[in-house]
Design an enzyme around this catalytic site. Structure first.
Site, PDB file in Angstrom:
ATOM      1  N   HIS A  61       0.843  -1.193   0.000  1.00 51.60           N
ATOM      2  CA  HIS A  61       0.000   0.000   0.000  1.00 51.60           C
ATOM      3  C   HIS A  61       0.882   1.249   0.000  1.00 51.60           C
ATOM      4  CE1 HIS A  61       0.844  -0.751   4.217  1.00 51.60           C
ATOM      5  NE2 HIS A  61       0.390   0.436   4.553  1.00 51.60           N
ATOM      6  N   HIS A  63       1.648   3.877   1.816  1.00 51.79           N
ATOM      7  CA  HIS A  63       2.005   4.609   3.023  1.00 51.79           C
ATOM      8  C   HIS A  63       3.526   4.702   3.074  1.00 51.79           C
ATOM      9  CE1 HIS A  63      -1.946   4.025   5.511  1.00 51.79           C
ATOM     10  NE2 HIS A  63      -2.030   4.986   4.625  1.00 51.79           N
ATOM     11  N   ASP A  65       5.897   4.279   5.152  1.00 52.94           N
ATOM     12  CA  ASP A  65       6.759   3.253   5.742  1.00 52.94           C
ATOM     13  C   ASP A  65       6.850   1.995   4.892  1.00 52.94           C
ATOM     14  OD1 ASP A  65       4.059   2.849   6.369  1.00 52.94           O
ATOM     15  OD2 ASP A  65       4.482   1.851   8.268  1.00 52.94           O
ATOM     16  N   HIS A  66       6.148   1.982   3.755  1.00 54.71           N
ATOM     17  CA  HIS A  66       6.190   0.823   2.866  1.00 54.71           C
ATOM     18  C   HIS A  66       6.732   1.148   1.468  1.00 54.71           C
ATOM     19  CE1 HIS A  66       3.776  -1.921   5.499  1.00 54.71           C
ATOM     20  NE2 HIS A  66       3.468  -0.736   6.019  1.00 54.71           N
ATOM     21  N   HIS A 142      -7.499  -1.843   5.366  1.00 52.45           N
ATOM     22  CA  HIS A 142      -6.618  -0.865   5.998  1.00 52.45           C
ATOM     23  C   HIS A 142      -7.162   0.533   5.716  1.00 52.45           C
ATOM     24  CE1 HIS A 142      -3.110   0.483   8.018  1.00 52.45           C
ATOM     25  NE2 HIS A 142      -2.478   0.948   6.947  1.00 52.45           N
ATOM     26  N   ASP A 211      -0.681  -3.894   5.683  1.00 52.27           N
ATOM     27  CA  ASP A 211      -1.284  -3.691   6.993  1.00 52.27           C
ATOM     28  C   ASP A 211      -2.783  -3.970   6.857  1.00 52.27           C
ATOM     29  OD1 ASP A 211       1.260  -2.634   7.158  1.00 52.27           O
ATOM     30  OD2 ASP A 211       0.653  -0.687   7.884  1.00 52.27           O
ATOM     31  N   HIS A 270       6.378  -5.799  11.268  1.00 49.81           N
ATOM     32  CA  HIS A 270       5.688  -4.507  11.317  1.00 49.81           C
ATOM     33  C   HIS A 270       5.321  -4.121  12.756  1.00 49.81           C
ATOM     34  CE1 HIS A 270       2.760  -1.298  10.351  1.00 49.81           C
ATOM     35  NE2 HIS A 270       3.450  -1.187   9.228  1.00 49.81           N
TER      36      HIS A 270
END
Length: 307
Positions: A61, A63, A65-66, A142, A211, A270
């Site tokens: 996805h 975001h 942090d990914h 999510h 997530d 995670h």
């Protein structure tokens, strides 16, 4: 055999002891990367993983942090001498996001093929990948469009000498047909791989969901996985209200998915920034699913095909 390397096990922001979400799968000298958070390149360099042979990048996805590590990685892959097309797979919006991130990775010596929001099982197979991997995706629950991935590494059937001889297949064609050349015509006669190959053999399945909240569809999606990589943002049961609010999971919820999906191993990753020592909460998962592993940066394991 498949080499599984957890490059980063953090969520939210990088910590001194934890890079952000990234998993590397290696098979026959080629690689698939799932997610590319901050620290991915550094983690790869720490184990000399090599950049040139990353053929597929799967993003769960959009975001930070990914995916924030992606433009730098694309540049490094180019500097490594890669010229073959690289495939990026991701959820709705991935094409626009990659194009915008490439403002700082514009001039690359290779093409990028982007597959957005795939709905069906598909195979990645081309002239420089000498293996077949079946990739399945699942829409997760999510706060932004997010997909889980399942990778089934198909194993070549055994070569059957008796079958090849019975079908009068010339020995000069055995190796080519064994290596999955589907059809060869020689002297006007058609020979197929089915004329020399025996019965199918089990492959290796690796699934990853992050997530997300636990949803019913995950059970079938991860069923019989050799390794199930799952988010564990919250270790204690008391944090369930936070998990529900932020659309994440607790260790116990991840373990229940593993149990219901009849997987062999659960690898938790995670971890939230407030959880400095996730191993303290391991029993919250083990009470539900015994074969649970707490992930850490550069955790690695080799998965072997079963006879």
């Amino acid at each position: 055999m498949i080499d599984l390397l957890l490059l980063g096990c953090g969520g939210g922001m990088p910590m001194p002891n934890r890079f952000l979400s990234a998993v590397l799968l290696s098979y026959k000298g080629r690689k698939i990367l799932i997610d590319c958070g901050e620290g991915t390149q550094v983690s790869m360099r720490m184990v000399n993983a090599g950049f040139k042979t990353i053929d597929i990048i799967c993003i769960t996805h959009i975001h930070g942090d990914h995916i924030v590590g992606l433009p730098g990685l694309l540049g490094t892959i180019g500097n490594s001498g890669r010229t073959e097309t690289l495939t990026i797979i991701g959820p709705e919006g991935i094409k626009d996001t990659v194009n915008k991130l490439r403002v700082i990775a514009n001039w690359l010596p290779y093409e990028i093929n982007i597959i957005e929001n795939p709905k069906e099982i598909f195979n990645i197979n081309n002239e420089y990948i000498s293996w077949n991997v079946q990739i399945s995706t699942l829409e997760l629950n999510h706060s932004s469009p997010c997909i889980g991935y399942s990778f089934y590494f198909q194993r070549q059937p055994q070569f059957d000498v008796e079958k090849a001889m019975k079908n009068d297949v010339p020995k000069t064609l055995w190796s080519r047909l064994q290596k999955n050349e589907k059809k060869i015509i020689l002297n006007g006669i058609e020979y197929t791989s089915s004329m020399v190959l025996g019965k199918e053999r089990n492959g290796i399945k690796v699934s990853m969901t992050t997530d997300t909240r636990p949803i019913e569809e995950i059970h079938e999606f991860i069923e019989n996985s050799d390794y199930f990589i799952c988010e564990g943002t919250y270790g204690i049961d008391e944090d369930l209200p936070k998990a529900i609010k932020n659309k994440h999971m607790t260790f116990r919820e991840a373990a229940k998915l593993a149990k219901d999906g009849n997987v062999k191993k659960l690898l938790l990753t995670h971890f939230g920034t407030a959880m400095n020592e996730p191993e303290i909460y391991l029993n919250n998962a083990k009470e539900v699913f015994e074969n649970t592993i707490i992930g850490y940066d550069r955790y690695d394991v080799t998965l072997n095909f079963e006879e």
